[in-house]
Design a protein around this motif. Structure first.
Motif, mmCIF file in Angstrom:
data_model
loop_
_atom_site.group_PDB
_atom_site.id
_atom_site.type_symbol
_atom_site.label_atom_id
_atom_site.label_comp_id
_atom_site.label_asym_id
_atom_site.label_seq_id
_atom_site.Cartn_x
_atom_site.Cartn_y
_atom_site.Cartn_z
ATOM 1 N N ALA A 6 0.833 -1.202 0.000
ATOM 2 C CA ALA A 6 0.000 0.000 0.000
ATOM 3 C C ALA A 6 0.870 1.254 0.000
ATOM 4 C CB ALA A 6 -0.932 -0.003 1.209
ATOM 5 N N THR A 7 1.973 1.207 0.723
ATOM 6 C CA THR A 7 2.900 2.337 0.725
ATOM 7 C C THR A 7 3.460 2.572 -0.671
ATOM 8 O OG1 THR A 7 3.490 1.888 3.029
ATOM 9 C CG2 THR A 7 5.013 3.242 1.764
ATOM 10 N N ALA A 8 3.853 1.487 -1.324
ATOM 11 C CA ALA A 8 4.406 1.614 -2.680
ATOM 12 C C ALA A 8 3.361 2.177 -3.641
ATOM 13 C CB ALA A 8 4.914 0.257 -3.166
ATOM 14 N N ARG A 9 2.124 1.703 -3.532
ATOM 15 C CA ARG A 9 1.061 2.226 -4.404
ATOM 16 C C ARG A 9 0.810 3.707 -4.146
ATOM 17 N NH1 ARG A 9 -1.430 -2.672 -3.169
ATOM 18 N NH2 ARG A 9 -2.717 -1.640 -1.595
ATOM 19 N N TYR A 10 0.755 4.078 -2.868
ATOM 20 C CA TYR A 10 0.508 5.474 -2.525
ATOM 21 C C TYR A 10 1.637 6.363 -3.033
ATOM 22 C CZ TYR A 10 -0.277 9.669 0.224
ATOM 23 O OH TYR A 10 -0.469 10.966 0.608
ATOM 24 N N LEU A 11 2.895 5.947 -2.799
ATOM 25 C CA LEU A 11 4.029 6.750 -3.254
ATOM 26 C C LEU A 11 4.078 6.826 -4.778
ATOM 27 C CD1 LEU A 11 6.806 5.675 -0.728
ATOM 28 C CD2 LEU A 11 5.459 7.783 -0.755
ATOM 29 N N ALA A 12 3.671 5.746 -5.456
ATOM 30 C CA ALA A 12 3.619 5.778 -6.919
ATOM 31 C C ALA A 12 2.554 6.761 -7.397
ATOM 32 C CB ALA A 12 3.341 4.376 -7.461
ATOM 33 N N ASP A 13 1.412 6.807 -6.700
ATOM 34 C CA ASP A 13 0.371 7.775 -7.068
ATOM 35 C C ASP A 13 0.861 9.210 -6.874
ATOM 36 O OD1 ASP A 13 -1.367 5.745 -7.714
ATOM 37 O OD2 ASP A 13 -2.475 5.821 -5.814
ATOM 38 N N VAL A 14 1.527 9.460 -5.752
ATOM 39 C CA VAL A 14 2.067 10.796 -5.491
ATOM 40 C C VAL A 14 3.114 11.148 -6.547
ATOM 41 C CG1 VAL A 14 3.419 12.180 -3.856
ATOM 42 C CG2 VAL A 14 1.564 10.738 -3.026
ATOM 43 N N GLN A 15 3.963 10.169 -6.867
ATOM 44 C CA GLN A 15 4.991 10.398 -7.876
ATOM 45 C C GLN A 15 4.361 10.714 -9.235
ATOM 46 O OE1 GLN A 15 7.443 7.009 -8.826
ATOM 47 N NE2 GLN A 15 9.195 8.311 -9.294
ATOM 48 N N ARG A 16 3.309 9.990 -9.577
ATOM 49 C CA ARG A 16 2.624 10.227 -10.851
ATOM 50 C C ARG A 16 2.067 11.654 -10.909
ATOM 51 N NH1 ARG A 16 -0.585 6.207 -10.359
ATOM 52 N NH2 ARG A 16 0.944 4.709 -11.041
ATOM 53 N N VAL A 17 1.457 12.102 -9.816
ATOM 54 C CA VAL A 17 0.923 13.464 -9.757
ATOM 55 C C VAL A 17 2.058 14.483 -9.889
ATOM 56 C CG1 VAL A 17 -0.193 15.144 -8.229
ATOM 57 C CG2 VAL A 17 -1.127 12.840 -8.441
ATOM 58 N N LEU A 18 3.158 14.231 -9.186
ATOM 59 C CA LEU A 18 4.286 15.164 -9.253
ATOM 60 C C LEU A 18 4.904 15.204 -10.646
ATOM 61 C CD1 LEU A 18 6.004 14.552 -5.799
ATOM 62 C CD2 LEU A 18 4.705 16.556 -6.539
ATOM 63 N N LEU A 19 4.959 14.055 -11.313
ATOM 64 C CA LEU A 19 5.498 14.049 -12.673
ATOM 65 C C LEU A 19 4.593 14.835 -13.622
ATOM 66 C CD1 LEU A 19 6.850 10.399 -12.918
ATOM 67 C CD2 LEU A 19 8.175 12.510 -12.797
ATOM 68 N N ASP A 20 3.276 14.731 -13.418
ATOM 69 C CA ASP A 20 2.355 15.544 -14.222
ATOM 70 C C ASP A 20 2.570 17.032 -13.945
ATOM 71 O OD1 ASP A 20 1.256 13.339 -15.429
ATOM 72 O OD2 ASP A 20 -0.471 13.227 -14.062
ATOM 73 N N LEU A 32 11.979 19.051 -7.876
ATOM 74 C CA LEU A 32 10.870 18.140 -8.159
ATOM 75 C C LEU A 32 11.389 16.775 -8.614
ATOM 76 C CD1 LEU A 32 7.740 17.952 -8.404
ATOM 77 C CD2 LEU A 32 8.072 18.454 -10.812
ATOM 78 N N ASN A 33 12.405 16.783 -9.459
ATOM 79 C CA ASN A 33 12.996 15.511 -9.907
ATOM 80 C C ASN A 33 13.645 14.770 -8.735
ATOM 81 O OD1 ASN A 33 12.221 15.779 -12.573
ATOM 82 N ND2 ASN A 33 14.072 16.886 -13.139
ATOM 83 N N SER A 34 14.294 15.512 -7.849
ATOM 84 C CA SER A 34 14.877 14.878 -6.659
ATOM 85 C C SER A 34 13.784 14.285 -5.775
ATOM 86 C CB SER A 34 15.688 15.888 -5.841
ATOM 87 O OG SER A 34 16.780 16.348 -6.585
ATOM 88 N N LEU A 35 12.680 14.994 -5.675
ATOM 89 C CA LEU A 35 11.555 14.518 -4.863
ATOM 90 C C LEU A 35 10.979 13.229 -5.435
ATOM 91 C CD1 LEU A 35 9.605 15.055 -2.515
ATOM 92 C CD2 LEU A 35 8.251 16.428 -4.093
ATOM 93 N N THR A 36 10.782 13.168 -6.739
ATOM 94 C CA THR A 36 10.228 11.948 -7.337
ATOM 95 C C THR A 36 11.204 10.785 -7.206
ATOM 96 O OG1 THR A 36 10.980 12.639 -9.529
ATOM 97 C CG2 THR A 36 8.707 13.158 -8.931
ATOM 98 N N ASP A 37 12.505 11.070 -7.339
ATOM 99 C CA ASP A 37 13.503 10.011 -7.126
ATOM 100 C C ASP A 37 13.464 9.520 -5.680
ATOM 101 O OD1 ASP A 37 14.309 10.238 -9.746
ATOM 102 O OD2 ASP A 37 16.110 11.415 -9.298
ATOM 103 N N GLY A 38 13.303 10.452 -4.745
ATOM 104 C CA GLY A 38 13.224 10.089 -3.333
ATOM 105 C C GLY A 38 11.997 9.252 -3.013
ATOM 106 N N LEU A 39 10.887 9.547 -3.669
ATOM 107 C CA LEU A 39 9.679 8.743 -3.452
ATOM 108 C C LEU A 39 9.894 7.311 -3.908
ATOM 109 C CD1 LEU A 39 6.927 11.261 -4.582
ATOM 110 C CD2 LEU A 39 7.336 10.423 -2.269
ATOM 111 N N GLU A 40 10.530 7.152 -5.044
ATOM 112 C CA GLU A 40 10.805 5.809 -5.558
ATOM 113 C C GLU A 40 11.746 5.050 -4.620
ATOM 114 O OE1 GLU A 40 12.532 3.977 -9.722
ATOM 115 O OE2 GLU A 40 11.715 6.000 -9.694
ATOM 116 N N LYS A 41 12.759 5.744 -4.145
ATOM 117 C CA LYS A 41 13.710 5.129 -3.226
ATOM 118 C C LYS A 41 13.043 4.760 -1.904
ATOM 119 C CE LYS A 41 18.315 5.981 -1.357
ATOM 120 N NZ LYS A 41 19.413 6.955 -1.281
#
Length: 158
Positions: free
Chosen positions: A20-34, A81-90
């Motif tokens: 669930a954490t991975a799904r949530y972080l992926a959703d946040v990452q998707r929004v941030l990439l948009d 923003l790119n650092s943030l999305t990388d951090g979410l994935e990590k």
């Protein structure tokens, strides 16, 4: 825990489950990439507009020099923003690794305890079984037994 509880947080349930954490972080990452795509477009359009804004008496580079601080600020936002999305994935990866480490800790502790017990209580070594004794004449024939160069018997040295 009840969802009517005032202390209940929906993210608490997400935090307790690595998937669930991975799904949530992926959703946040998707929004941030948009948002990042929109910010890239904004940065490009801002750059074009600011560099085309000339004042009477400007040299050819004055508009560019005035635009640089704004371009740099937007560039920093995109970099962050790119650092943030990388951090979410990590973070999603580290969360899953944490649960795997917790599961493996019990097994590792059991193995260490067993190894410690084996060191304290060593098993007595068993003596190697003696090879069956053969009679003397077959012992020196061929290469089966140890011989000295002085005791070659009927064999010749090389």
């Amino acid at each position: 825990m009840n969802s009517n509880d005032p202390n209940h947080s929906p993210l608490r349930d997400v935090a307790q489950n690595p998937e669930a954490t991975a799904r949530y972080l992926a959703d946040v990452q998707r929004v941030l990439l948009d948002i990042g795509k929109n910010l890239e477009t904004l940065a490009h359009e801002t750059r074009v507009h600011l560099r085309d804004t000339h004042v009477e008496g400007d040299r050819w580079y004055h508009a560019r020099l005035r635009a640089m601080p704004v371009e740099k600020a937007l560039g920093n936002v995109l970099k962050n923003l790119n650092s943030l999305t990388d951090g979410l994935e990590k973070s999603a990866y580290k969360r899953r690794a944490h649960d795997e480490a917790v599961v493996n800790t019990v097994k590792d502790r059991r193995e260490k305890e067993l190894e410690k017990w084996r060191k304290k209580n060593p098993q007595p070594l068993q003596a190697a079984p003696n090879p069956p004794q053969q009679d003397g004449q077959s012992r020196n024939s061929g290469y089966s037994g140890p011989t000295s160069i002085y005791d070659l018997g009927d064999r010749e040295s090389a």
